[in-house]
Structures are given as structure tokens and as C-alpha cells.
Design a protein around this motif. Sequence first.
Motif, PDB file in Angstrom:
ATOM      1  N   ALA A 177      -1.698 -15.591  74.127  1.00 14.35           N
ATOM      2  CA  ALA A 177      -2.411 -16.875  74.110  1.00 14.35           C
ATOM      3  C   ALA A 177      -1.909 -17.826  75.177  1.00 14.35           C
ATOM      4  O   ALA A 177      -2.651 -18.713  75.628  1.00 14.35           O
ATOM      5  N   HIS A 178      -0.664 -17.642  75.609  1.00 14.06           N
ATOM      6  CA  HIS A 178      -0.090 -18.552  76.600  1.00 14.06           C
ATOM      7  C   HIS A 178      -0.540 -18.229  78.023  1.00 14.06           C
ATOM      8  O   HIS A 178      -0.367 -19.057  78.920  1.00 14.06           O
ATOM      9  N   VAL A 179      -1.131 -17.070  78.232  1.00 18.56           N
ATOM     10  CA  VAL A 179      -1.579 -16.700  79.573  1.00 18.56           C
ATOM     11  C   VAL A 179      -2.676 -17.644  80.055  1.00 18.56           C
ATOM     12  O   VAL A 179      -2.687 -18.088  81.207  1.00 18.56           O
ATOM     13  N   LEU A 180      -3.598 -17.986  79.157  1.00 20.32           N
ATOM     14  CA  LEU A 180      -4.711 -18.865  79.514  1.00 20.32           C
ATOM     15  C   LEU A 180      -4.473 -20.311  79.088  1.00 20.32           C
ATOM     16  O   LEU A 180      -5.353 -21.155  79.248  1.00 20.32           O
ATOM     17  N   GLY A 181      -3.298 -20.587  78.542  1.00 22.55           N
ATOM     18  CA  GLY A 181      -2.988 -21.953  78.124  1.00 22.55           C
ATOM     19  C   GLY A 181      -3.689 -22.375  76.852  1.00 22.55           C
ATOM     20  O   GLY A 181      -3.938 -23.563  76.637  1.00 22.55           O
ATOM     21  N   GLU A 182      -3.961 -21.419  75.969  1.00 18.76           N
ATOM     22  CA  GLU A 182      -4.733 -21.725  74.762  1.00 18.76           C
ATOM     23  C   GLU A 182      -4.004 -22.643  73.792  1.00 18.76           C
ATOM     24  O   GLU A 182      -4.637 -23.348  73.017  1.00 18.76           O
ATOM     25  N   LEU A 183      -2.690 -22.642  73.805  1.00 19.06           N
ATOM     26  CA  LEU A 183      -1.940 -23.431  72.818  1.00 19.06           C
ATOM     27  C   LEU A 183      -1.393 -24.741  73.378  1.00 19.06           C
ATOM     28  O   LEU A 183      -0.492 -25.319  72.798  1.00 19.06           O
ATOM     29  N   GLY A 184      -1.938 -25.218  74.455  1.00 17.65           N
ATOM     30  CA  GLY A 184      -1.442 -26.506  74.960  1.00 17.65           C
ATOM     31  C   GLY A 184      -1.774 -26.768  76.404  1.00 17.65           C
ATOM     32  O   GLY A 184      -1.309 -27.752  76.972  1.00 17.65           O
ATOM     33  N   GLY A 185      -2.569 -25.878  76.989  1.00 17.84           N
ATOM     34  CA  GLY A 185      -2.870 -26.005  78.401  1.00 17.84           C
ATOM     35  C   GLY A 185      -4.260 -26.529  78.696  1.00 17.84           C
ATOM     36  O   GLY A 185      -4.854 -27.249  77.882  1.00 17.84           O
ATOM     37  N   PRO A 186      -4.808 -26.174  79.834  1.00 21.62           N
ATOM     38  CA  PRO A 186      -6.086 -26.714  80.313  1.00 21.62           C
ATOM     39  C   PRO A 186      -7.265 -26.610  79.349  1.00 21.62           C
ATOM     40  O   PRO A 186      -8.110 -27.520  79.342  1.00 21.62           O
ATOM     41  N   PRO A 187      -7.378 -25.554  78.516  1.00 22.69           N
ATOM     42  CA  PRO A 187      -8.530 -25.522  77.608  1.00 22.69           C
ATOM     43  C   PRO A 187      -8.596 -26.719  76.666  1.00 22.69           C
ATOM     44  O   PRO A 187      -9.667 -27.071  76.180  1.00 22.69           O
ATOM     45  N   ARG A 188      -7.452 -27.354  76.418  1.00 25.90           N
ATOM     46  CA  ARG A 188      -7.425 -28.505  75.507  1.00 25.90           C
ATOM     47  C   ARG A 188      -8.003 -29.770  76.137  1.00 25.90           C
ATOM     48  O   ARG A 188      -8.401 -30.693  75.419  1.00 25.90           O
ATOM     49  N   VAL A 189      -8.022 -29.839  77.456  1.00 21.65           N
ATOM     50  CA  VAL A 189      -8.401 -31.099  78.110  1.00 21.65           C
ATOM     51  C   VAL A 189      -9.580 -30.967  79.057  1.00 21.65           C
ATOM     52  O   VAL A 189     -10.083 -31.973  79.562  1.00 21.65           O
ATOM     53  N   GLY A 190     -10.039 -29.739  79.308  1.00 22.09           N
ATOM     54  CA  GLY A 190     -11.057 -29.539  80.327  1.00 22.09           C
ATOM     55  C   GLY A 190     -12.298 -30.381  80.144  1.00 22.09           C
ATOM     56  O   GLY A 190     -12.854 -30.919  81.109  1.00 22.09           O
ATOM     57  N   HIS A 191     -12.759 -30.552  78.891  1.00 21.69           N
ATOM     58  CA  HIS A 191     -13.996 -31.295  78.653  1.00 21.69           C
ATOM     59  C   HIS A 191     -13.807 -32.801  78.722  1.00 21.69           C
ATOM     60  O   HIS A 191     -14.779 -33.557  78.652  1.00 21.69           O
ATOM     61  N   LEU A 192     -12.561 -33.265  78.870  1.00 18.21           N
ATOM     62  CA  LEU A 192     -12.294 -34.703  78.868  1.00 18.21           C
ATOM     63  C   LEU A 192     -12.150 -35.298  80.263  1.00 18.21           C
ATOM     64  O   LEU A 192     -12.005 -36.511  80.400  1.00 18.21           O
TER      65      LEU A 192
END
Length: 392
Positions: free
Chosen positions: A93-108
Motif C-alpha cells: 500500500a505504501h508504493v502508491l502512497g495509499e496510507l498517507g500520500g498523494p491519493p489523499r490530497v489529489g482532489h483538493l
Amino acid sequence: MHQEFKGTPTGEQVRAEAQAFIREVLIPLEQEHGIGYESDVPIELLRQIWKASRDAGLYGAQLPEKLGGRGLTIYDQCLLKEDVVSAGAKLGAHVLGELGGPPRVGHLFGFATEQQLESHFLPVVRAERTVCFALTEPGAGSDASRLASRAEADGDHFVLNGHKRYISGAPYADFAILMAATDPTAGPKGVTAFLVDFDQPGVTLDSDYLPISGQRSHADIHLENVRIHKDNIIGGLGRGFQLGMARINVNRLLHCPTMLGLARRALTAAAEYATQRQQFGGPIAQFQAIQHMLADMATELHAARSMMLDVASRIDRGEDTREASAMSKLFASERAFQIADRALQIHGGVGLMKGNDVEFIFRALRMYRIVTGTSEIQRNTIAKGLLKNLGS
């Protein structure tokens, strides 16, 4: 079974690069440090992985190219996430930043100010800072309008008090996108999103629970008279709930590849075990009962994947997928758990033992029928849309 689905040329390239990264970088690191599914992983090791993934062009690959990503479609993202999860790396999960990376903020990014981009969002993209999304509270889960956390205006600041519960990624995060009520009488329209740095006075984290997965990736956030400058409001006063719901259809869908990646791994493990386990003079794969279970598992996985990718295509075309996304999340979570259940049955007593992959996958997939929107909430959304369409 998954090879019949192909993404864009860029998406297929990223999929190949991700597999190489997991094989050549991540799994050797896990073996070197003795990492298992339920290990407490040192933050220094996680930061090393985030940085290495960023350098490899994978961390934040979901983002548009102008933000340093690879410009993947939602269809590409579904294929990529399922691949990464099914590869079996414990820290995949950390490869794509799922637990704290870019997917959390991309839409903002479209709502953030220049100051917020520089101080919070772009450092997340560069793997320099990590973030979590803090909405859930002890008394507010599916009904997010019942937030008890309060933010009271005090000059150019707001004073925050409250308690956020079961926040995924919080143990690794440097800050939270945190929802609090600025007007408790206004319901969802009175909720505001704040950037809350964890080194602020009055912010504490703790975790007095261990989820069924055995992974310590969640924590509670306590706020006691935390002063947040008004410049750290995202999107404007009273728009927090809107921001949180803005990508709900996409987010619901993007949980599906995680579930299906785990289910695919369970199916593969069950098939391999069935060809190796000897009973009554031959492998148990020779028995029709086992063959039928494997056939049902493969069929359900194919059906769930087909549904997921159909919805992804519709999102990429700009269609409204409110009900379809809920259907996909519902179907994927229910079917993936059934697949894991059969995998456990095929393994017999071996599958009940801690340390066996299918035992962990069984527990992890049981969570997905509750987290990120329960099956009942998905059914509510589906039925509401169906009845509305009948009446129109």
C-alpha cells in the motif's frame, strides 16, 4: 485471469514498473527487516520506501502530470492498485502512497491556496510529508452530519476541540485534513475542513484498539484548544462536508481494487495449495468439491473485476456513477470475502494458523464490508437512486 483487461499505454507501463519495484526493491527490503503483515514498521523504513517509490515514478502516479504524476485514468488506477495488492508485498500500500500520500490530497488541489500548496500539499507529492483524512468520530460514522468536534472563531484563528476515531494512516501522518463543525446548527453546511499539523500544541494521538486485521494503521486524534489560523481552512468556511463528499463515487470505487487484489491472492494461494496437498492418493485438486469452489471463486472475481472496470470507464467518461460505484463497492466487498472464505476452507487447518496468507486475507477482507461505507450504506444509496429514477 486478469490479463484480459488492459489500460492505456502509460497505465500498462506503470503497471510493469510497479511489479519490478515490488520484486526488486520492496520485497527484498521486507525480507531484510523481517516485515510481516502485522509488523510494527519503523517510520524511517516507511519514509525510505516512500522516497524510493517517488524516485521510481510510482508514488503519486495517479496524479496529473502537471502535479508530478503520470496522468493515469481511473481505469488505469484500478488495474494498478489490484496488481500492487495481489503481488503479496506486506507494505504494498505504501508504493502508491495509499496510507498517507498523494491519493489523499489529489482532489483538493483545486481548492487549496498557493500557501497551502507550498506548505502542505506539494510536500506530500514529493514524499516529504504525509497526511490523513479525519472525519469519523465516536458518535459520527456514516452520519457525518453528527460531528461533535467544534471549531470556534477567535480573531484570525479557530479554536478546535474534539476527538477523531479510527483515522486510517494517522500513525504515519504529519498532518490531517480534519473536519470540524463551525456552525453546529447548520448540519452538513456547518462543517469546515482544516489543515491540522500534528506538532501543534493540543494535538495528541493514541490507539487503544487493534483492528481485526492486526495492523496498527489507525489512530485517534484528540484536539484540546488547538489554535488553527484561518489560512488553514480548505475551500472556505462551511464547505468541508462538500469537499469530503466531492469524490465519494471515485473513492468508493478505488477501494475495490484493494479488495480484489486480496481476493486474487487468496484464489492463487488456494489453487496452488490444492495442487500440492495430498489426500487419498493424490492432490485435493482432483476432487470435484475443490474444483467447484475454485471455479466459483474465479467466476466471482471476474464478475467483480468486470463491474469495477465498467464503472471506472464511466467515471473516465464523466458520467454520474453514484449508484454504480456503490454497487461495485458492495459487490466487491461481499464477493471478495466469500472468495477468502473458500480459500480458507480449501486450506483446512493450515489456513487457520497465524502467519498463513489466507488467514490474514480473510480477516482483512471482513473489514471491508464495514469500513469505507458499510454494505448497508451502499444498499441505501443504490435503493435511493433506483426509487428516484422510477419516480422521475
